[in-house]
Enzyme design. Sequence first.
Site, PDB file in Angstrom:
ATOM      1  N   ASP A 239      13.250  20.186 -18.184  1.00 38.97           N
ATOM      2  CA  ASP A 239      12.359  19.323 -18.970  1.00 38.97           C
ATOM      3  C   ASP A 239      12.866  19.220 -20.417  1.00 38.97           C
ATOM      4  OD1 ASP A 239      10.100  17.843 -19.617  1.00 38.97           O
ATOM      5  OD2 ASP A 239       8.717  19.547 -19.584  1.00 38.97           O
TER       6      ASP A 239
ATOM      7  N   GLY B  47      13.787  24.597 -19.932  1.00 41.38           N
ATOM      8  CA  GLY B  47      14.470  24.298 -18.672  1.00 41.38           C
ATOM      9  C   GLY B  47      14.944  22.855 -18.602  1.00 41.38           C
TER      10      GLY B  47
ATOM     11  N   GLY C  63      12.694  27.410 -11.281  1.00 42.12           N
ATOM     12  CA  GLY C  63      13.093  28.102 -12.507  1.00 42.12           C
ATOM     13  C   GLY C  63      11.917  28.906 -13.042  1.00 42.12           C
ATOM     14  N   ILE C  64      11.353  28.425 -14.134  1.00 39.32           N
ATOM     15  CA  ILE C  64      10.238  29.101 -14.801  1.00 39.32           C
ATOM     16  C   ILE C  64       9.036  29.275 -13.856  1.00 39.32           C
ATOM     17  CG2 ILE C  64       8.544  28.762 -16.689  1.00 39.32           C
ATOM     18  CD1 ILE C  64      10.954  27.307 -18.136  1.00 39.32           C
ATOM     19  N   TYR C  65       8.863  28.355 -12.922  1.00 43.75           N
ATOM     20  CA  TYR C  65       7.715  28.425 -12.001  1.00 43.75           C
ATOM     21  C   TYR C  65       7.963  29.321 -10.782  1.00 43.75           C
ATOM     22  CZ  TYR C  65       5.092  24.796 -14.574  1.00 43.75           C
ATOM     23  OH  TYR C  65       4.382  24.082 -15.518  1.00 43.75           O
TER      24      TYR C  65
ATOM     25  N   ASP D  45      24.663  18.980 -14.394  1.00 42.44           N
ATOM     26  CA  ASP D  45      23.565  18.714 -15.330  1.00 42.44           C
ATOM     27  C   ASP D  45      22.936  17.355 -14.980  1.00 42.44           C
ATOM     28  OD1 ASP D  45      21.979  18.123 -17.508  1.00 42.44           O
ATOM     29  OD2 ASP D  45      23.509  18.617 -18.995  1.00 42.44           O
TER      30      ASP D  45
HETATM   31  N1  AR6 Z   1      20.109  19.872 -14.934  1.00 45.50           N
HETATM   32  C1  AR6 Z   1      19.734  20.202 -13.672  1.00 45.50           C
HETATM   33  N2  AR6 Z   1      18.961  21.269 -13.378  1.00 45.50           N
HETATM   34  C2  AR6 Z   1      18.565  22.055 -14.404  1.00 45.50           C
HETATM   35  C3  AR6 Z   1      18.911  21.779 -15.758  1.00 45.50           C
HETATM   36  C4  AR6 Z   1      19.724  20.633 -15.994  1.00 45.50           C
HETATM   37  N3  AR6 Z   1      20.095  20.283 -17.234  1.00 45.50           N
HETATM   38  N4  AR6 Z   1      18.364  22.753 -16.533  1.00 45.50           N
HETATM   39  C5  AR6 Z   1      17.710  23.609 -15.708  1.00 45.50           C
HETATM   40  N5  AR6 Z   1      17.840  23.198 -14.424  1.00 45.50           N
HETATM   41  P1  AR6 Z   1      12.801  24.709 -14.637  1.00 45.50           P
HETATM   42  P2  AR6 Z   1      10.252  24.629 -13.147  1.00 45.50           P
HETATM   43  C6  AR6 Z   1      17.310  23.783 -13.180  1.00 45.50           C
HETATM   44  O1  AR6 Z   1      12.480  26.065 -15.188  1.00 45.50           O
HETATM   45  O2  AR6 Z   1      10.580  25.905 -12.463  1.00 45.50           O
HETATM   46  C7  AR6 Z   1       9.455  23.655 -18.208  1.00 45.50           C
HETATM   47  O3  AR6 Z   1       9.166  24.347 -19.381  1.00 45.50           O
HETATM   48  C8  AR6 Z   1      16.948  25.249 -13.168  1.00 45.50           C
HETATM   49  O4  AR6 Z   1      18.113  26.058 -13.022  1.00 45.50           O
HETATM   50  O5  AR6 Z   1      13.405  23.716 -15.553  1.00 45.50           O
HETATM   51  O6  AR6 Z   1       9.735  23.483 -12.332  1.00 45.50           O
HETATM   52  C9  AR6 Z   1       8.393  22.619 -17.867  1.00 45.50           C
HETATM   53  O7  AR6 Z   1       7.848  22.032 -19.024  1.00 45.50           O
HETATM   54  C10 AR6 Z   1      16.051  25.317 -11.934  1.00 45.50           C
HETATM   55  O8  AR6 Z   1      16.848  25.405 -10.737  1.00 45.50           O
HETATM   56  O9  AR6 Z   1      11.474  24.012 -14.001  1.00 45.50           O
HETATM   57  C11 AR6 Z   1       7.387  23.448 -17.130  1.00 45.50           C
HETATM   58  O10 AR6 Z   1       6.519  24.134 -18.011  1.00 45.50           O
HETATM   59  C12 AR6 Z   1      15.365  23.951 -11.930  1.00 45.50           C
HETATM   60  O11 AR6 Z   1      16.095  23.132 -12.864  1.00 45.50           O
HETATM   61  C13 AR6 Z   1       8.227  24.453 -16.375  1.00 45.50           C
HETATM   62  O12 AR6 Z   1       9.439  24.582 -17.121  1.00 45.50           O
HETATM   63  C14 AR6 Z   1      13.916  23.988 -12.340  1.00 45.50           C
HETATM   64  O13 AR6 Z   1      13.750  24.941 -13.382  1.00 45.50           O
HETATM   65  C15 AR6 Z   1       8.590  23.942 -15.004  1.00 45.50           C
HETATM   66  O14 AR6 Z   1       9.204  24.980 -14.286  1.00 45.50           O
END
Ligand code: AR6
Length: 167
Positions: free
Chosen positions: A31, A29, A116-118, A7
């Site tokens: 963020d 996510g 992740g979401i993107y 994390d």
């Molecule tokens: N620590 C480390 N990595 C993490 C954690 C954590 N606590 N939680 C999730 N991940 P994402 P994106 C990983 O969806 O794709 C948000 O709503 C996750 O498994 O967080 O850039 C923003 O506001 C994945 O590998 O970000 C934007 O709207 C990685 O972090 C949107 O999501 C990125 O996943 C951005 O989407």
Amino acid sequence: MQIILGDITKQEVDAIVNAANTSLLGGSGVDGAIHRAAGSELVHECRLLGGCKIGDAKLTKGYRLPARFIIHTVGPVWRGGDCGEPELLAECYRKSMQIAADKEFESLAFPCISTGIYRYPKALAGEIAVKICSEQIQNNGGPQRVIFCCFDRENYEIYERILSNYS
Ligand code: AR6
């Protein structure tokens, strides 16, 4: 450069990178996790920044995080790869590394931005992350410690494979 499975909000580093959106006002996510762990003062500082463009990065304090600072960057949404996604993702890593070098941070932890979401394909994103960080370390000399903080084993194994090709 090193990889950990864990994390990012728990990392004791000079700065962690947030995979934010253009509003910089929080989301889900990583963020959401960062905003929850840092506390509500973070969103107050973010409101003053006037958002952030895709591929750009902005610095705030870390508040209740163990990390002293947060570099907020906005990755591209994956739309098939022909809409400038690789260049924009590279810019996220380049700008974040540049801020860290300018501020003389010694340690910086990245999440797997956009994967992740993107929906950016994990292996393609990992290749860009490692390539750009490696270039920036060579060109700017810092930060000394770059940590790729993977939240899932799939990303961890991808980074292990990619990093084994770098010295
Ligand atoms: N620590 C480390 N990595 C993490 C954690 C954590 N606590 N939680 C999730 N991940 P994402 P994106 C990983 O969806 O794709 C948000 O709503 C996750 O498994 O967080 O850039 C923003 O506001 C994945 O590998 O970000 C934007 O709207 C990685 O972090 C949107 O999501 C990125 O996943 C951005 O989407």
